[in-house]
Design an enzyme around this catalytic site. Structure first.
Site, PDB file in Angstrom:
ATOM      1  N   CYS B  81       0.840  -1.206   0.000  1.00 33.85           N
ATOM      2  CA  CYS B  81       0.000   0.000   0.000  1.00 33.85           C
ATOM      3  C   CYS B  81       0.876   1.258   0.000  1.00 33.85           C
ATOM      4  CB  CYS B  81      -0.991  -0.029   1.149  1.00 33.85           C
ATOM      5  SG  CYS B  81      -2.329   1.160   0.901  1.00 33.85           S
ATOM      6  N   HIS B 185      -4.008  -4.561  -0.576  1.00 34.14           N
ATOM      7  CA  HIS B 185      -3.654  -5.165   0.718  1.00 34.14           C
ATOM      8  C   HIS B 185      -3.764  -6.684   0.621  1.00 34.14           C
ATOM      9  CE1 HIS B 185      -3.333  -1.641   3.366  1.00 34.14           C
ATOM     10  NE2 HIS B 185      -4.165  -1.087   2.516  1.00 34.14           N
ATOM     11  N   GLU B 187      -2.857  -8.815   2.703  1.00 34.28           N
ATOM     12  CA  GLU B 187      -3.217  -9.356   4.021  1.00 34.28           C
ATOM     13  C   GLU B 187      -4.705  -9.190   4.327  1.00 34.28           C
ATOM     14  OE1 GLU B 187      -1.989  -6.445   3.445  1.00 34.28           O
ATOM     15  OE2 GLU B 187      -2.615  -4.995   4.952  1.00 34.28           O
TER      16      GLU B 187
END
Lengths: 261, 207
Positions: B81, B185, B187
């Protein structure tokens, strides 16, 4: 176009889900983390936890809940309810929340939006607006669970908080909430067209048609980027799978369910 | 499994990134200065928030210099990011000089009616040049974005994935040498994001 998001909302108090949830094969209908995992696996695009007790002693339990959710869930989630300071925002984001939602505290102290966005970025500051139609046109902003009219105009307030740094608006129609008669399309469209940030429609969903209308970018649609859902999902009337399959069939941009790698 | 150094400069949701790697069996240690990078096989540079405060924090702690030294030695780094944007030379978002490890500038997303900014939500990646993150023939990946700016690499060859935004396509992931980075992202991108992180770990393990 970025996919329209379907967002289940879980009301929690003292670390437990308050409204009952009917999920087939659920071990514990009250555990927010188990439910969060279920909805995530079912294809939900994000999750919202609203702490409806927002009591002082409940804050520690909420932080622990956020930590446990962040361990287990691999989609973004927002936490709202009783957040009134940058310290409060910090604690929840550090615990693993992706965004926080401010409501009454933003009305009381609009600069909190600016301080939060300045510190953590606008992407993690959601402002929740509860609006009700005003006699003669327009919508008023309510706080304290819809009991108190602030006298603020919902569209002007949305513009103001976005100018202060809100990265998203969670817009609930108090008129529609709990009625299952459909989202307030005119309100949703008015706010979505007034601000450059995404707007989440909330309040009034009763069937898939209502979701399609709220997310519809056409002239009669709600122009929302996302739809928030509670009882419709929790009561087992519709599943995330059914909703997404049908919205895709209708040509809306939706993240497909086939998520296996 | 080799140790990852997760750069902690007070700008991000370290928790989620750390858990995502740990779920895949990696050992993660937070890193707040250059000395703590010793013993790490690779660095991870996460980050949310604004460009200037992030660069300021990286420079204050001497981390910017340590990261540059690390990457100049050809050692691996993954940006996420804001961590992608910081790798470039400059950003429309601020005045600060970026790390400059990748040539190019970070630009504001174009404002178009009906396309809200921040660009927030799920999108399928549009593959560009194959990389360890997205090898040729990778299955379609739907990942979660939240950003208002996107990098414009001077060398288009370092683009490994794009994402459609309004009537254009912007950088979603880059790869050059041993440096990789995602604008989205991974994750927070469910099983597809996990697959991307797993590929990066596999590449790392094979070094």
């Amino acid at each position: 176009m970025v996919a329209k998001r379907i967002i289940p909302c879980l009301d929690v108090a003292d670390g437990r889900v308050v409204k009952g949830v009917n999920f087939v094969g659920l071990r514990d209908a009250g555990d927010p983390v188990e439910l969060a995992c279920r909805y995530s696996a079912a294809g939900a695009d994000e999750l919202v936890f609203l702490d409806i007790a927002a009591s002082h002693q409940g804050r520690g339990t909420l932080v622990e809940l956020v930590q446990r959710t962040a361990e287990a869930v691999t989609i973004p989630f927002t936490v709202g309810g009783g957040i009134s300071s940058v310290e409060g925002i910090t604690v929840l984001l550090r615990a693993g929340a992706d965004k926080v939602s401010l409501n009454s505290s933003a009305v009381r102290d609009p600069e909190l939006v600016a301080r939060g966005a300045g510190r953590f970025g606008c992407q993690c500051i959601v402002v929740a607006i509860d609006a009700r139609a005003r006699a003669g046109g327009g919508w008023d902003v309510y706080v304290k669970g819809g009991r108190e009219n602030t006298g603020l105009d919902a569209v002007a307030w949305a513009r103001q908080v976005v100018a202060l740094g809100a990265g998203e608006i969670l817009l609930t129609s108090m008129d529609g909430d709990g009625t299952q008669a459909g989202y307030a399309l005119e309100l949703t469209r008015a706010v979505a067209d007034a601000v450059p940030v995404p707007v989440i429609a909330s309040g009034g969903a009763g069937c898939i048609d209502h979701l399609a209308e709220a997310l519809d970018p056409g002239p009669a649609g709600g122009h929302a980027s996302a739809a928030l859902l509670a009882s419709l999902l929790h009561d087992g009337i519709l599943s995330v799978e059914q909703i997404k399959t049908e919205l895709l069939r209708r040509g809306l941009p939706i993240r497909p369910l086939a998520l296996s790698c | 499994m080799s140790r990852l150094g997760l750069i902690d400069y007070g700008m991000g949701n370290l928790h989620s990134v750390q858990r995502a790697f740990e779920r895949l069996g990696a050992t993660v240690q937070t890193v707040q200065c250059g000395a703590e990078m010793e013993g790490c096989k690779a660095l991870v540079l996460p980050g949310v928030g604004a460009f200037d405060p992030a660069m300021e924090r990286l420079r204050q702690g001497g981390l910017a210099e340590a990261i540059t030294t690390w990457c100049d030695a050809g050692r691996p780094l993954l940006g996420i990011c804001l961590g992608l944007q910081l790798l470039f030379e400059a950003s429309d978002e601020g005045e600060a000089e970026g790390l400059g490890l990748l040539k190019g500038r970070v630009r504001a997303l174009p404002r178009r009616p009906g396309h809200p900014i921040p660009h927030m939500g799920w999108e399928p990646l549009v593959p560009a040049n194959p990389s360890p993150l997205l090898p040729a023939g990778s299955p379609e990946s739907w990942v979660y974005f939240v950003h208002s700016y996107a990098a414009e690499p001077s060398d288009p060859a370092c683009s490994t994935a794009l994402v459609r935004f309004a009537d254009t396509a912007v950088t979603a992931a880059v790869w050059q040498g041993a440096i990789g980075a995602c604008q989205f992202h991974p994750e927070k991108s469910g099983p597809h994001g996990e697959a991307i992180l797993r590929r990066w770990l596999a590449w790392l393990a094979a070094l």
